[in-house]
Structure formats: C-alpha cells, structure tokens
Design a protein around this motif. Structure first.
Motif, short mmCIF file in Angstrom:
data_model
loop_
_atom_site.label_atom_id
_atom_site.label_comp_id
_atom_site.label_asym_id
_atom_site.label_seq_id
_atom_site.Cartn_x
_atom_site.Cartn_y
_atom_site.Cartn_z
N ALA A 84 68.25 -25.11 -6.70
CA ALA A 84 69.14 -25.42 -7.83
C ALA A 84 69.57 -26.88 -7.81
N GLU A 85 69.81 -27.41 -6.63
CA GLU A 85 70.30 -28.78 -6.51
C GLU A 85 69.18 -29.82 -6.41
N ALA A 86 67.96 -29.37 -6.22
CA ALA A 86 66.83 -30.28 -5.98
C ALA A 86 66.45 -31.06 -7.23
N GLU A 87 66.05 -32.30 -6.98
CA GLU A 87 65.39 -33.05 -8.04
C GLU A 87 64.01 -32.44 -8.19
N LYS A 88 63.62 -32.16 -9.39
CA LYS A 88 62.37 -31.45 -9.65
C LYS A 88 61.33 -32.40 -10.21
N PRO A 89 60.07 -32.04 -10.04
CA PRO A 89 59.53 -30.79 -9.52
C PRO A 89 59.58 -30.71 -8.00
N VAL A 90 59.57 -29.48 -7.53
CA VAL A 90 59.66 -29.15 -6.10
C VAL A 90 58.29 -28.67 -5.62
N LEU A 91 57.92 -29.10 -4.43
CA LEU A 91 56.76 -28.56 -3.73
C LEU A 91 57.29 -27.85 -2.49
N ALA A 92 57.10 -26.52 -2.46
CA ALA A 92 57.52 -25.72 -1.31
C ALA A 92 56.27 -25.23 -0.59
N TYR A 93 56.32 -25.22 0.74
CA TYR A 93 55.14 -24.81 1.47
C TYR A 93 55.50 -24.00 2.71
N CYS A 94 54.49 -23.22 3.13
CA CYS A 94 54.56 -22.43 4.36
C CYS A 94 53.12 -22.30 4.87
N ARG A 95 52.78 -21.26 5.55
CA ARG A 95 51.41 -21.14 6.05
C ARG A 95 50.41 -20.95 4.91
N SER A 96 50.74 -20.09 3.96
CA SER A 96 49.82 -19.80 2.85
C SER A 96 50.43 -20.06 1.47
#
Length: 142
Positions: A84-96
């Motif tokens: 909600a607070e992030a400047e967008k766009p957001v890239l989120a990552y994990c293993r897959s």
C-alpha cells in the motif's frame, strides 16, 4: 528475469540476481519486495545483497520472508502495508513467484472479488483456486 505481471502495479518473479536489479529499475519498477528467506538463497543473493543492489539502482526494498507453509496473518498484514505504501510498480520475488503472488492476493482481498484475484493470478501463471477460501476469509475480516 522471468517476470509475471499480475496488474500494472505488481509483477512477481522467481529469484532475481543482484545484477538484475538495475534492469528492473530501467524497466520502471520502483520497489522490490523480497519474499524469499535468506536461508533459501545462494551466497550473494540474500536480502542484504539485494537491498544494496536496490539502493544502488534507486529502488525501495522490503524484506518480508515467506517460509514454505507459513502463510501467516502477520506476514500478510506486513505485505499489505508495504504494498500500500510502496511507490509502484512493485516487483516482488521468491523462489518461483508463487509465494509473492499469494501475498499480493491476500493484500487485494478487501478491494477485488475473489474470482477476479484468482483470474488475475491465473493469467500471470499462478493457480490460486486453492487459496480462494483464504482470500475470501481475509476479505471478510478487512
């Protein structure tokens, strides 16, 4: 990088490398959210290395480790707040990318119908049909 755009504001990915961060910035991402626990990564891919790469590229960075099988309300709340607070766009990552997409789905629960969340995730390559009851429950408590 293997990018899976869910909406214009959120893209999820399998693990990225520190050298991918500058490319992510060039592509327009403004915030990185790491959902991969440090214990799962190879040397040099931990949250400290990724935070350093993000800072060098001018991106905000959040470390919210999601351990397999440990999807908690506290983690979902932390992701919801960061997103909600992030400047967008957001890239989120994990293993897959799956765990990151789970957290996005729960963050969106108060704002979108469950069927739409499941469809958006599906179009990005992630089957959230089994997560639908949890998304619905989260929407009810929001």
């Amino acid at each position: 990088m293997e990018l899976h755009q869910i909406t214009p504001d959120i893209t999820v990915s399998p693990q990225i490398a520190p050298e991918d961060v500058a490319e992510a910035a060039r592509l327009g991402f403004r915030t990185l959210i790491c959902n991969r626990p440090d214990e799962e990564t190879a040397p040099g891919y931990d949250s400290a290395a990724m935070a350093e790469a993000a800072q060098a590229a001018g991106l905000a960075f959040h470390y919210l480790p999601y351990y397999p099988g440990e999807l908690t309300a506290r983690l979902a709340d932390a992701f919801t707040e960061a997103f909600a607070e992030a400047e967008k766009p957001v890239l989120a990552y994990c293993r897959s990318g799956t765990r990151s997409s789970h957290l996005w789905a729960l963050a969106e629960a108060p704002y979108r119908p469950v069927a739409e969340i499941v469809a958006l995730a599906g179009a990005a390559g992630y089957d959230h049909s089994g997560l639908a009851p949890l998304i619905a429950a989260r929407a009810e408590t929001a």
